[in-house]
Design an enzyme around this catalytic site. Sequence first.
Site, mmCIF file in Angstrom:
data_model
loop_
_atom_site.group_PDB
_atom_site.id
_atom_site.type_symbol
_atom_site.label_atom_id
_atom_site.label_comp_id
_atom_site.label_asym_id
_atom_site.label_seq_id
_atom_site.Cartn_x
_atom_site.Cartn_y
_atom_site.Cartn_z
ATOM 1 N N HIS A 1 -2.467 13.140 -41.959
ATOM 2 C CA HIS A 1 -3.254 12.120 -41.275
ATOM 3 C C HIS A 1 -3.610 10.990 -42.243
ATOM 4 C CE1 HIS A 1 -3.555 15.020 -38.078
ATOM 5 N NE2 HIS A 1 -4.394 14.281 -37.375
ATOM 6 N N GLU B 1 -25.657 16.592 -0.221
ATOM 7 C CA GLU B 1 -24.758 15.467 -0.011
ATOM 8 C C GLU B 1 -25.573 14.223 0.342
ATOM 9 O OE1 GLU B 1 -21.091 14.254 3.006
ATOM 10 O OE2 GLU B 1 -22.538 15.783 3.592
ATOM 11 N N HIS B 2 -26.426 14.362 1.355
ATOM 12 C CA HIS B 2 -27.324 13.280 1.771
ATOM 13 C C HIS B 2 -28.763 13.734 1.564
ATOM 14 C CE1 HIS B 2 -23.787 13.059 4.613
ATOM 15 N NE2 HIS B 2 -23.771 11.816 4.138
ATOM 16 N N HIS C 1 -21.991 16.803 13.640
ATOM 17 C CA HIS C 1 -20.652 16.754 13.060
ATOM 18 C C HIS C 1 -19.876 18.043 13.320
ATOM 19 C CE1 HIS C 1 -20.117 13.077 10.695
ATOM 20 N NE2 HIS C 1 -21.401 13.114 10.402
ATOM 21 N N ASP D 1 -23.506 6.148 6.750
ATOM 22 C CA ASP D 1 -22.231 6.555 7.333
ATOM 23 C C ASP D 1 -21.400 5.349 7.768
ATOM 24 O OD1 ASP D 1 -22.594 9.259 7.000
ATOM 25 O OD2 ASP D 1 -23.424 9.581 8.998
ATOM 26 N N GLN E 1 -26.714 14.652 11.721
ATOM 27 C CA GLN E 1 -25.699 15.292 10.888
ATOM 28 C C GLN E 1 -25.237 16.623 11.482
ATOM 29 O OE1 GLN E 1 -24.337 13.481 8.203
ATOM 30 N NE2 GLN E 1 -25.586 12.062 9.408
#
Length: 447
Positions: free
Chosen positions: A424, A331-332, A265, A365, A262
Site C-alpha cells: 500500500h 408506518e404512519h 385497506h 396517502d 387505514q
Amino acid sequence: MRTIDLRGHDLSRAELLTLVPRAAVSADIAVERVRPLVADVAARGETALREQARDFDGVQDHALRVPADAIAASLNDCPPEIEAALLELIARLRRGSAAQVPAEQVTRIGDGAEIRQRWQPVSRVGLYAPGGKAAYPSSVIMNAVAAQTAGVPSLALASPAQADHAGLPHPAVLWAAALSGVDEVYAIGGAGAIAAFAHGVPSIGLEPVDVVTGPGNVFVAAAKRVVNGIVGIDSEAGTTEILIIADASADAGIVAADLISQAEHDEAAAAVLVTDSETLAADVRDELEARSARTRHHERVRTALGGPQSAVILVDDLETATRVSNAYAPEHLEIQTRDDEGVLARISDAGAVFLGAFTPVSLGDYLAGSNHVLPTGGTARFASGLGAHTYLRPQQIVHYDRASLEEAQAPLLALAESEGLPAHGEAVSARFAADGAAATTTESEAR
C-alpha cells in the site's frame, strides 16, 4: 378492538417490543411461502409467471407486457376529475421529492487535495403497484415520481393482471403510468413480480433492475426480503398500519375516522391507539362501532379492527406513549395531543409523522407532497420511507495533486506498515521514486 393496559408497569424496551400488537402472519413466515415462487421465476421465467397468474389472479393467456398503446389509450376512460387529481398529486410530489436530492459537495482537505461527494442515481428500477382489494394509482405515482426526480433513466412498472380487465392491470394503474410517463408496464403481481424484476424475463423483454420498490401485502414484502442482495430494495412495505398517540384533548370521532381509514385497506391492516385517557379510549370505541357500521367496507374494517394486529393501548402518560410508539415503529404515526411538538420531540422511530388534528394519514396517502410508501412491521426502526434518496447512491470522487500526495506520504507509509500491508505504501512512494529516477537519468545524459 382489544385493550392492552400498560398502566402501572415500568417496561423495558425489550418488553415493549414483545407486547406491541403485530399481525398473525409475519414476514418471517411468509418468506418460506414465497421463496419457492421466487426460485421458480428465476428458473422458468415466463412459464412460472403464467402459472402464478392462473393460480393467484385467475388470469390466463394474457399479455404479460402491456402494449404501449393500451397504456396511452387508458386515459380515454379516465374521468376528468380523477385525471386532474392525479396531475395535482404529481406536481406536489415532484416538489416534495426535489428536496431529497442533495447538491454535490466539495471538501477541500488541503491545497490540491479534495473530495467531491455526488449522489448518483441507479440505472434501472422496478416499481410495484398492488392490485388486490383496491386500485392504487397513487402508489404508481409515488414510486415513479421519486425515481424520476432522482434521475433514474429506466423505469419498469408491475401490477397484477385483472380478470375483470382482460388481463391488464387495473385501469387506474395505467392512468397513473400514462400521466407520470412510464411506458414499460407488466401485468405481473405478487412475489412473481418481485422475482421477475430481480432476475429478468428475457422472453417478454424484461431486463433485470438494480432496485425494487413499492408497497404490497406481506408476501410482496417477503419476496423483497428474498431478493435483497441480488437487487436493492426500499423497505419491506407490507400491510398498512397506523398508530395514533392521543390524549383527552383529542376528538374521538376524528381519531376513530383515522383508524378506520387505514383499516379499510385490508383485513390484516393494523390500527392502534395509544392514550393516557381512559375516557378517550371508551369514546373512540363507541365511535368505531358506529362509524365502521356506516363505511362501505365495513366487514373488512371490522375484521382489521378485531384482529391481533389492532388494539387500544392504555398508558400512564404521554412519555410512556412515545416509548410504546418507538417500540412499535409505526408506518404512519399521528399525534393528536395538547402538546404535539413536545410529543414529537420524543419520537425517533416512525415511517412518517402526521402532526395535529388537521393532518390525517389520508392526506399523506394522496396530496401532502410526502411519499406514502413507508416501512411497516417495525422496520421503521432502521428503514426510511421511499423518496428520491432511495434511488441515489453517494459516491466520493477523490483528487490529489503531486504536492498533496507527497504531504500525505509519511503518515500513509506508517499506517501501511502498521497494518502489515507494505505494498500500500509502495504504491505511493513509487510515484516519487520514478520522478527521482527520471531526473537522475536526464542529468547523466547531460554530462
